[in-house]
Write a protein that holds these residues in place. Structure first.
Motif, PDB file in Angstrom:
ATOM      1  N   UNK A   1       0.814  -1.221   0.000  1.00 16.43           N
ATOM      2  CA  UNK A   1       0.000   0.000   0.000  1.00 16.43           C
ATOM      3  C   UNK A   1       0.844   1.266   0.000  1.00 16.43           C
ATOM      4  N   UNK A   2       1.814   1.366   0.919  1.00 22.25           N
ATOM      5  CA  UNK A   2       2.612   2.583   1.009  1.00 22.25           C
ATOM      6  C   UNK A   2       3.458   2.796  -0.251  1.00 22.25           C
ATOM      7  N   UNK A   3       4.056   1.712  -0.759  1.00 20.64           N
ATOM      8  CA  UNK A   3       4.854   1.836  -1.977  1.00 20.64           C
ATOM      9  C   UNK A   3       4.005   2.263  -3.164  1.00 20.64           C
ATOM     10  N   UNK A   4       2.801   1.706  -3.244  1.00 18.94           N
ATOM     11  CA  UNK A   4       1.916   2.048  -4.354  1.00 18.94           C
ATOM     12  C   UNK A   4       1.552   3.531  -4.317  1.00 18.94           C
ATOM     13  N   UNK A   5       1.185   4.018  -3.155  1.00 19.27           N
ATOM     14  CA  UNK A   5       0.772   5.422  -3.056  1.00 19.27           C
ATOM     15  C   UNK A   5       1.964   6.358  -3.264  1.00 19.27           C
ATOM     16  N   UNK A   6       3.132   5.949  -2.825  1.00 20.56           N
ATOM     17  CA  UNK A   6       4.323   6.761  -3.061  1.00 20.56           C
ATOM     18  C   UNK A   6       4.616   6.849  -4.557  1.00 20.56           C
ATOM     19  N   UNK A   7       4.446   5.738  -5.252  1.00 22.43           N
ATOM     20  CA  UNK A   7       4.668   5.705  -6.694  1.00 22.43           C
ATOM     21  C   UNK A   7       3.696   6.625  -7.422  1.00 22.43           C
ATOM     22  N   UNK A   8       2.425   6.546  -7.081  1.00 19.61           N
ATOM     23  CA  UNK A   8       1.420   7.385  -7.722  1.00 19.61           C
ATOM     24  C   UNK A   8       1.718   8.858  -7.470  1.00 19.61           C
ATOM     25  N   UNK A   9       2.129   9.182  -6.244  1.00 19.20           N
ATOM     26  CA  UNK A   9       2.428  10.566  -5.898  1.00 19.20           C
ATOM     27  C   UNK A   9       3.656  11.078  -6.646  1.00 19.20           C
ATOM     28  N   UNK A  10       4.684  10.251  -6.746  1.00 18.16           N
ATOM     29  CA  UNK A  10       5.912  10.658  -7.425  1.00 18.16           C
ATOM     30  C   UNK A  10       5.680  10.947  -8.897  1.00 18.16           C
ATOM     31  N   UNK A  11       4.812  10.207  -9.521  1.00 18.99           N
ATOM     32  CA  UNK A  11       4.589  10.368 -10.956  1.00 18.99           C
ATOM     33  C   UNK A  11       3.590  11.468 -11.284  1.00 18.99           C
ATOM     34  N   UNK A  12       2.883  11.957 -10.287  1.00 18.54           N
ATOM     35  CA  UNK A  12       1.918  13.011 -10.543  1.00 18.54           C
ATOM     36  C   UNK A  12       0.798  12.595 -11.479  1.00 18.54           C
ATOM     37  N   UNK A  13       0.386  11.340 -11.390  1.00 16.84           N
ATOM     38  CA  UNK A  13      -0.625  10.822 -12.305  1.00 16.84           C
ATOM     39  C   UNK A  13      -2.042  11.269 -11.951  1.00 16.84           C
ATOM     40  N   UNK A  14      -2.263  11.599 -10.679  1.00 19.05           N
ATOM     41  CA  UNK A  14      -3.615  11.930 -10.249  1.00 19.05           C
ATOM     42  C   UNK A  14      -3.606  13.245  -9.491  1.00 19.05           C
ATOM     43  N   UNK A  15      -4.771  13.827  -9.364  1.00 17.07           N
ATOM     44  CA  UNK A  15      -4.945  15.042  -8.580  1.00 17.07           C
ATOM     45  C   UNK A  15      -6.254  14.944  -7.817  1.00 17.07           C
ATOM     46  N   UNK A  16      -6.304  15.603  -6.667  1.00 20.26           N
ATOM     47  CA  UNK A  16      -7.518  15.567  -5.856  1.00 20.26           C
ATOM     48  C   UNK A  16      -8.633  16.364  -6.539  1.00 20.26           C
ATOM     49  N   UNK A  17      -9.860  15.885  -6.350  1.00 18.86           N
ATOM     50  CA  UNK A  17     -11.015  16.593  -6.904  1.00 18.86           C
ATOM     51  C   UNK A  17     -11.589  17.599  -5.917  1.00 18.86           C
ATOM     52  N   UNK A  18     -11.230  17.453  -4.633  1.00 19.57           N
ATOM     53  CA  UNK A  18     -11.809  18.295  -3.596  1.00 19.57           C
ATOM     54  C   UNK A  18     -13.016  17.670  -2.940  1.00 19.57           C
ATOM     55  N   UNK A  19     -13.443  16.522  -3.465  1.00 16.04           N
ATOM     56  CA  UNK A  19     -14.591  15.814  -2.898  1.00 16.04           C
ATOM     57  C   UNK A  19     -14.108  14.561  -2.175  1.00 16.04           C
ATOM     58  N   UNK A  20     -15.015  13.947  -1.420  1.00 17.35           N
ATOM     59  CA  UNK A  20     -14.706  12.708  -0.714  1.00 17.35           C
ATOM     60  C   UNK A  20     -15.777  11.675  -1.008  1.00 17.35           C
ATOM     61  N   UNK A  21     -15.410  10.407  -0.790  1.00 15.09           N
ATOM     62  CA  UNK A  21     -16.351   9.307  -0.970  1.00 15.09           C
ATOM     63  C   UNK A  21     -16.688   8.707   0.379  1.00 15.09           C
ATOM     64  N   UNK A  22     -17.972   8.482   0.614  1.00 21.55           N
ATOM     65  CA  UNK A  22     -18.413   7.853   1.860  1.00 21.55           C
ATOM     66  C   UNK A  22     -18.714   6.376   1.645  1.00 21.55           C
TER      67      UNK A  22
END
Length: 310
Positions: free
Chosen positions: A256-277
């Motif tokens: 999990x931590x490695x995956x999220x670090x990878x996604x963050x490093x590559x800048x592939x996604x951005x926050x929408x400002x919304x959340x999911x319940x």
């Protein structure tokens, strides 16, 4: 007129589609005839390109539009079943990805998990039971049945490369299926010799399971260096949903931590400002794919952080 045996055999071009969607965190493929066939049909002369022909056939058979498409492989084996009908089939296969499903109906095609056809490929819950209990024991018997020591050694090496637990390579889907076919352990090999007790895994007509294996292998390899997984994701998603999607395709757990670090490093996604319940616990942030950063270029260094456990 030349003798019948020397006459040129008629050649027909067939188009096949491995159409993949993620449905309920499962990689599923679009099939016909209760899962026995991939969408397919002949290339017609009025189609300007092969891909146009493919799209027309898939949409006509399934009422399902294709999105992302790439050519997979061309199969032209003389042993194809249609060859016995006096013609040779050249089968051109394509991989397509979609976020959508056609509405279910009495005559609609069926979505099937690709692990229905290749149960030994799903390692998300650990080593598949079919591998240790059925597949490997039968492969050992196949090794022992070799005619000589050289053949036995070659078979053992191939089994170790393709099926060893410690060095499992999720990309070798096609090589594993071809080895099982050669060993006479899948129903499709019955045309060569009778199979009393084939391995679990749903068979398909003709060479469609081989084509499906090719598509899975291509997609598993591709998600490691191009962000094609986002072609299967909804517009907004959580990072947990994204990880589950990649795990479903790879058939392996991710750290999990490695995956999220990878996604963050590559800048592939951005926050929408919304959340999911819908996560069942603390509301999770929603993200979207930043498509503009990868147009016309590959993403470097996106090797999946595969692990034995999550």
């Amino acid at each position: 007129m030349p003798p019948a045996a020397n006459r040129p055999r008629a050649v027909a071009i067939e188009l096949n589609a491995v159409l993949v969607a993620l449905i309920g965190d499962e990689p599923q493929v679009l099939t016909l005839e209760n899962g026995a066939l991939l969408p397919s049909g002949p290339f017609e002369g009025d189609h300007p390109t092969l891909q146009t022909g493919l799209r027309a056939w898939v949409e006509r058979q399934t009422h399902h539009p294709l999105g992302y498409v790439e050519q997979l492989y061309t199969f032209a084996d003389r042993s194809r079943a249609a060859a016995t009908l006096g013609r040779r089939i050249v089968s051109i296969s394509y991989l397509g990805l979609t976020r959508e499903r056609a509405a279910a109906g009495e005559h609609e095609p069926g979505w099937q998990s690709w692990y229905r056809y290749f149960p030994w490929e799903d390692w998300r819950g650990g080593t598949p039971a079919v591998l240790s209990r059925q597949l490997l024991p039968r492969l050992r018997r196949w090794i022992d049945a070799a005619a000589n020591a050289m053949t036995k050694r070659e078979r053992r090496q191939r089994v170790e490369v393709n099926f060893a637990d410690a060095t499992w390579n999720e990309d070798l889907v096609l090589q594993r299926y071809e080895l099982l076919y050669e060993a006479g352990l899948v129903p499709e090999a019955a045309a060569r010799r009778p199979i009393a007790d084939p391995l679990p895994g749903a068979p398909m007509h003709y060479d469609h399971r081989r084509i499906l294996a090719t598509g899975i292998a291509r997609l598993r390899a591709k998600i490691k260096y191009r962000p094609v997984v986002f072609e299967l994701m909804p517009p907004d998603f959580t990072l947990g949903q994204l990880q589950l999607a990649v795990e479903a395709l790879a058939g392996r757990p991710l750290h999990k931590q490695n995956f999220r670090r990878l996604i963050d490093q590559q800048g592939l996604v951005e926050e929408t400002g919304a959340v999911s319940a819908e996560t069942g616990g603390r509301p999770a942030r929603l993200y979207r794919f930043r498509r503009e950063i990868v147009i016309e270029r590959a993403v470097a260094g996106s090797k999946l952080p595969l692990s034995r456990s999550s």
